[in-house]
Design a protein around this motif. Structure first.
Motif, PDB file in Angstrom:
ATOM      1  N   THR A 126       1.227  -1.120  -0.096  1.00  0.00           N
ATOM      2  CA  THR A 126      -0.042   0.164   0.256  1.00  0.00           C
ATOM      3  C   THR A 126       0.832   1.372  -0.221  1.00  0.00           C
ATOM      4  O   THR A 126       0.551   1.734  -0.780  1.00  0.00           O
ATOM      5  CB  THR A 126      -0.753  -0.081   1.403  1.00  0.00           C
ATOM      6  OG1 THR A 126      -2.264  -1.180   1.046  1.00  0.00           O
ATOM      7  CG2 THR A 126      -2.029   1.431   1.448  1.00  0.00           C
ATOM      8  N   VAL A 127       1.598   1.421   0.815  1.00  0.00           N
ATOM      9  CA  VAL A 127       2.691   2.408   0.553  1.00  0.00           C
ATOM     10  C   VAL A 127       3.482   2.964  -0.258  1.00  0.00           C
ATOM     11  O   VAL A 127       3.748   3.943  -0.930  1.00  0.00           O
ATOM     12  CB  VAL A 127       3.337   1.955   2.551  1.00  0.00           C
ATOM     13  CG1 VAL A 127       4.423   3.821   2.356  1.00  0.00           C
ATOM     14  CG2 VAL A 127       2.522   2.712   3.387  1.00  0.00           C
ATOM     15  N   TRP A 128       4.290   1.866  -0.805  1.00  0.00           N
ATOM     16  CA  TRP A 128       5.059   1.713  -1.597  1.00  0.00           C
ATOM     17  C   TRP A 128       4.307   2.245  -3.487  1.00  0.00           C
ATOM     18  O   TRP A 128       5.042   3.188  -3.785  1.00  0.00           O
ATOM     19  CB  TRP A 128       5.769   0.374  -1.747  1.00  0.00           C
ATOM     20  CG  TRP A 128       6.492   0.472  -3.245  1.00  0.00           C
ATOM     21  CD1 TRP A 128       8.044   1.192  -3.047  1.00  0.00           C
ATOM     22  CD2 TRP A 128       6.349   0.234  -4.658  1.00  0.00           C
ATOM     23  NE1 TRP A 128       8.416   1.482  -4.743  1.00  0.00           N
ATOM     24  CE2 TRP A 128       7.606   0.663  -5.604  1.00  0.00           C
ATOM     25  CE3 TRP A 128       5.135  -0.496  -5.456  1.00  0.00           C
ATOM     26  CZ2 TRP A 128       7.723   0.354  -7.023  1.00  0.00           C
ATOM     27  CZ3 TRP A 128       5.746  -0.767  -6.451  1.00  0.00           C
ATOM     28  CH2 TRP A 128       6.449  -0.488  -7.454  1.00  0.00           C
ATOM     29  N   GLN A 158       8.150   5.409   7.590  1.00  0.00           N
ATOM     30  CA  GLN A 158       9.471   4.584   8.242  1.00  0.00           C
ATOM     31  C   GLN A 158      10.517   4.767   6.721  1.00  0.00           C
ATOM     32  O   GLN A 158      11.608   4.667   6.243  1.00  0.00           O
ATOM     33  CB  GLN A 158       9.896   3.127   8.043  1.00  0.00           C
ATOM     34  CG  GLN A 158       9.906   3.375  10.579  1.00  0.00           C
ATOM     35  CD  GLN A 158      10.061   1.133  10.554  1.00  0.00           C
ATOM     36  OE1 GLN A 158      10.582   1.047  10.686  1.00  0.00           O
ATOM     37  NE2 GLN A 158       8.891   1.544  10.439  1.00  0.00           N
ATOM     38  N   LEU A 159       9.630   4.552   5.507  1.00  0.00           N
ATOM     39  CA  LEU A 159       9.709   4.153   4.603  1.00  0.00           C
ATOM     40  C   LEU A 159      10.144   5.769   3.983  1.00  0.00           C
ATOM     41  O   LEU A 159      11.445   6.117   3.180  1.00  0.00           O
ATOM     42  CB  LEU A 159       8.363   4.159   3.128  1.00  0.00           C
ATOM     43  CG  LEU A 159       8.988   3.572   2.015  1.00  0.00           C
ATOM     44  CD1 LEU A 159      10.362   2.879   1.878  1.00  0.00           C
ATOM     45  CD2 LEU A 159       8.034   3.111   1.071  1.00  0.00           C
ATOM     46  N   ALA A 162      13.348   6.510   4.689  1.00  0.00           N
ATOM     47  CA  ALA A 162      14.771   6.020   4.098  1.00  0.00           C
ATOM     48  C   ALA A 162      14.849   6.062   3.090  1.00  0.00           C
ATOM     49  O   ALA A 162      16.341   6.339   2.702  1.00  0.00           O
ATOM     50  CB  ALA A 162      14.765   4.214   4.230  1.00  0.00           C
ATOM     51  N   LEU A 163      13.653   6.732   2.858  1.00  0.00           N
ATOM     52  CA  LEU A 163      14.104   7.319   0.843  1.00  0.00           C
ATOM     53  C   LEU A 163      14.244   8.788   0.831  1.00  0.00           C
ATOM     54  O   LEU A 163      15.010   9.516   0.147  1.00  0.00           O
ATOM     55  CB  LEU A 163      12.889   7.705   0.417  1.00  0.00           C
ATOM     56  CG  LEU A 163      11.827   6.395   0.109  1.00  0.00           C
ATOM     57  CD1 LEU A 163      10.488   6.745  -0.073  1.00  0.00           C
ATOM     58  CD2 LEU A 163      12.965   5.511  -0.946  1.00  0.00           C
ATOM     59  N   GLY A 164      14.997   9.381   2.331  1.00  0.00           N
ATOM     60  CA  GLY A 164      15.135  11.262   2.123  1.00  0.00           C
ATOM     61  C   GLY A 164      14.144  12.218   2.779  1.00  0.00           C
ATOM     62  O   GLY A 164      14.810  13.401   2.454  1.00  0.00           O
ATOM     63  N   ALA A 165      13.421  11.424   2.583  1.00  0.00           N
ATOM     64  CA  ALA A 165      12.428  12.674   3.045  1.00  0.00           C
ATOM     65  C   ALA A 165      11.919  13.258   4.652  1.00  0.00           C
ATOM     66  O   ALA A 165      12.647  12.501   5.080  1.00  0.00           O
ATOM     67  CB  ALA A 165      10.916  13.001   2.892  1.00  0.00           C
TER      68      ALA A 165
END
Length: 325
Positions: A126-128, A158-159, A162-165
């Protein structure tokens, strides 16, 4: 086998642990002996009679599970009996066994417990699919996550990090410390604070580049107001209603977009594509420890009514899991 069924729609006590027919794998499917299943709000809606499973899916709830492959069906390659997996489901996870399209299987990530892996498939997909694929979140942008303390919310926080946001989240005040531990730069108490004003304040007026929303109608206008120029609002839930007026002028001025998506009823090919994206882009982050399953508690599957009461109360942080064996 035994499974949790809903003989008549109703409250949590409508859930019944009974015998049902064993699943038979069709072409392209495997059977998984379930060790745990995640509880999702869609399960609560199904129990209440508001969210029936799509055609061909089992009648009993459960949109994700973890377990061990016990049977390989025709036309399946790349998987083996005895392999530990987790899976995205259209239904049927609240059971001792479930048939799963091979395209919706994921290996249990290295370093993740088999039971806790049940907390990953639904939230990861869902999140991705919404934050990365639809929302096009990039490093250096700001992500606003509503319902930050939920399974979806804790994973999205968390995602995003991890992606730099820079990640902002809304949640009850009791959940703020945990969300900060997960990397949220700022957490907003939606019951006491105006999240639009807070977003503008902490971003120096820039706004949120991506908003992941579970509320729908009640937040629509405010979400658009919170967007940055070129911002993307992605709606994945309707807890605040289905219908609202949208000021298209505000959307035009910001050159912004609104997208709404669901996951459960998508065709098998689309689900398989999302699962591949998660395996390629998210699983390395999980195995590196940058994104982890957040499990509030595990309950035996016979305590499914209690699990539903807990999720309805919104007092949990992360996922509630039902365990078998």
């Amino acid at each position: 086998m035994r499974a949790i069924t809903v003989p008549q729609p109703g409250g949590p006590d409508a859930l019944a642990w009974v015998e049902v027919p064993d699943p038979e794998p069709g072409p392209g499917e495997v059977v998984v002996d379930v060790r745990a299943s995640g509880v999702n709000r869609a399960d609560l809606l199904q129990r209440q009679g508001h969210y029936p499973p799509p055609p061909g899916a089992p009648d009993h709830p459960g949109l994700e599970c973890s377990g061990v492959i016990s049977v390989i069906g025709p036309e399946v390659t790349g998987w083996a009996v005895g392999q530990q997996v987790c899976a995205l489901l259209a239904g049927g996870g609240y059971a001792e066994r479930v048939a799963v399209p091979a395209g919706q299987l994921l290996p249990v990530p290295a370093g993740v417990d088999l039971v806790d892996a049940a907390a990953l498939p639904e939230v990861a997909c869902t999140v991705w699919s919404n934050v990365v694929r639809e929302g096009r979140l990039r490093s250096g942008e700001t992500l606003l996550v509503h319902g930050g303390g939920s399974g979806i919310g804790t994973f999205a926080v968390q995602l995003g990090v991890a992606l730099g946001a820079t990640v902002l989240a809304t949640a009850r005040s009791a959940k703020h410390p945990r969300l900060r531990e997960l990397g949220a730069a700022h957490v907003i108490d939606y019951r006491e604070q105006d999240f639009v004003e807070e977003v503008r304040r902490v971003t120096d007026g820039h706004g949120a580049d991506v908003v992941l929303d579970i509320m729908g109608a009640s937040y629509l206008g405010r979400n658009v107001a919170a967007l940055a120029t070129g911002g993307r609002l992605v709606v994945i839930g309707l807890q605040g209603g289905r219908k609202a007026e949208l000021d298209l002028g505000a959307l035009l001025t910001k050159r912004a977009s609104v997208t709404a998506t669901t996951l459960r009823a998508r065709p098998l090919a689309e689900k398989a594509e999302i699962v591949r994206g998660v395996r390629d882009e998210v699983w390395p982050l999980v195995e590196a420890g940058e994104v982890r399953p957040v499990v509030d508690r595990r309950l035996p599957i016979t305590e499914a009514p209690q699990a539903h009461r807990l999720v309805e109360s919104n007092d949990h942080v992360g996922k509630v899991l039902l365990t078998i064996g």
